[in-house]
Design an enzyme around this catalytic site. Structure first.
Site, PDB file in Angstrom:
ATOM      1  N   GLY A 198      38.325   4.132   3.540  1.00 60.89           N
ATOM      2  CA  GLY A 198      38.833   3.402   4.709  1.00 60.89           C
ATOM      3  C   GLY A 198      38.031   2.145   4.993  1.00 60.89           C
TER       4      GLY A 198
ATOM      5  N   GLY B 129      41.468  -6.719  -0.777  1.00 60.53           N
ATOM      6  CA  GLY B 129      40.573  -7.290   0.238  1.00 60.53           C
ATOM      7  C   GLY B 129      41.262  -8.426   0.992  1.00 60.53           C
ATOM      8  N   ASP B 130      41.977  -9.256   0.253  1.00 61.05           N
ATOM      9  CA  ASP B 130      42.682 -10.387   0.894  1.00 61.05           C
ATOM     10  C   ASP B 130      43.745  -9.860   1.858  1.00 61.05           C
ATOM     11  OD1 ASP B 130      41.200 -11.827  -0.944  1.00 61.05           O
ATOM     12  OD2 ASP B 130      42.819 -11.799  -2.419  1.00 61.05           O
TER      13      ASP B 130
ATOM     14  N   LEU C 230      35.865  -0.028   2.538  1.00 66.79           N
ATOM     15  CA  LEU C 230      35.216   1.060   1.802  1.00 66.79           C
ATOM     16  C   LEU C 230      36.176   1.742   0.833  1.00 66.79           C
ATOM     17  CD1 LEU C 230      33.422   2.468   4.981  1.00 66.79           C
ATOM     18  CD2 LEU C 230      32.306   1.272   3.085  1.00 66.79           C
ATOM     19  N   GLY C 231      37.170   1.020   0.348  1.00 60.83           N
ATOM     20  CA  GLY C 231      38.127   1.584  -0.611  1.00 60.83           C
ATOM     21  C   GLY C 231      38.799   2.826  -0.047  1.00 60.83           C
TER      22      GLY C 231
END
Ligand SMILES: O=P(O)(O)OC[C@@]1(O)O[C@H](CO)[C@@H](O)[C@@H]1O
Length: 334
Positions: A250, A276-277, A246-247
């Site tokens: 968190g 994300g990775d 959720l950026g």
């Protein structure tokens, strides 16, 4: 680092980047102006792609990793070799297909615009060779991460088909993809079983028919009910761990043991590419080290935040991790 206990125990992680890329980052000194000629203040290029990024972070975290690619060329290999962490082996067939170039434009206020090319078209032979290489590498691995978009020529359900080959080998399978390939993961349930998916709010909306903007607004307000409910539906369909990133709000993790939220450490966002990775890698690193679900979630958020604080597609090593640990709370009764 390279001598962590996981490395001593011979645990091994494999990643698969279906559509590798050279990531070209162009930095602007002012806001992007569509239709204008602008001068870049800096430019750089890195051999990347989602699975390669996961592999770099896992290897930097001290776990032996193999990054399997369906194709690579000389330029890609030498760019990759230039910043390969210890413990990372790259496996690619001799077939020469040229990886795409994906362009990132960064603006001074932290806005990142990304343009990803489709990549080369793979033949039936290319697909078969890549599948064999991956299955061979996965023997004895604890986790396999199947990451990124699919190149033209690959069937949309390639990840589901690969998972059907990988699970009988005893490894856990993480899938991180988008669009039709992501829908195909869901369509393969409940026959297939996946151990981890990592949707962001857009992907969660795509998978569950929810509203991405509503998920984001609610997360910022700290109302995680609908996100947990949507993630739980995915879990009920057969995905063991659903990690929703959720950026700045968190991340949420839902699995058979419960649901948790982790706050994101305060950082200055430089480039979200690879965040994300790095979250996937952080989750795997904590799991390999025997961590609890809350530990895996905290590690995912820490690694994702560290990546976002670094420029371009630069990926975090343990030294880059935020000093403040994310606050993890149980949401099981929400
Ligand atoms: O087009 P895909 O495969 O979905 O994403 C590719 C990509 O955007 O993902 C990585 C960041 O996650 C970058 O290294 C790469 O350019």
């Amino acid at each position: 680092m390279a001598d962590s206990s996981a490395a001593h125990h011979g645990l091994r992680v494999v990643t698969f980047t279906a559509n590798p890329s050279i990531d070209r980052t162009v930095a602007l000194g002012s806001a992007l102006a569509r239709g204008e000629v602008q001068r870049a203040t800096a430019a750089s290029a890195q051999a990347a792609g989602k699975g390669v990024n996961v592999a770099k972070v896992v290897a930097a975290g001290g776990v032996a990793t193999e990054a399997v690619l369906p194709f690579a060329d000389e330029a890609y290999r030498s760019s990759l070799d230039a910043d390969l962490p210890a413990g990372l082996t790259v496996i690619a067939p001799a077939t020469v297909r040229h990886p795409r170039t994906n362009t990132t434009i960064t603006e001074p206020d932290g806005t990142t615009t990304k343009i990803n090319e489709p990549g080369p078209t793979l033949s039936v032979d290319d697909l078969a060779v890549a599948t064999d290489l991956l299955v061979e590498a996965a023997r004895g691995a604890v986790w396999v991460a199947l990451s990124g978009s699919l190149p033209p020529g690959a069937p949309t359900d390639w990840y589901a088909r690969l998972t059907a080959r990988l699970k009988p080998l005893g490894c856990r399978v993480a899938v991180d993809t988008s669009d039709a390939a992501l829908d195909a993961v869901l369509d393969a349930l409940p026959g297939a079983s996946f151990d981890l998916i990592k949707p962001n709010s857009d992907e969660l909306a795509q998978l569950t028919g929810g509203d991405a903007a509503a998920f984001e607004d609610a997360a910022v307000r700290g109302d995680l009910h609908d996100i947990v409910e949507a993630a739980s539906r995915l879990r009920d369909r057969g995905i063991a761990n659903v990690l929703v990133t959720l950026g700045g709000a968190g991340a949420v993790l839902v699995n058979a043991e419960g649901a948790w939220h982790a706050t994101a450490p305060r950082i200055e966002v430089r480039s979200t590419v690879g965040a994300g990775d790095s979250s996937v890698a952080g989750f795997i690193l904590a799991d390999v080290a025997g961590g609890s679900p809350a530990d895996c979630l905290a590690s995912a958020v820490n690694h994702g935040s560290a990546a976002a604080s670094l420029p371009g597609t630069s990926l975090p090593t343990p030294a880059d991790l935020p000093l403040t640990h994310p606050y993890v709370s149980s949401l099981s009764n929400s």
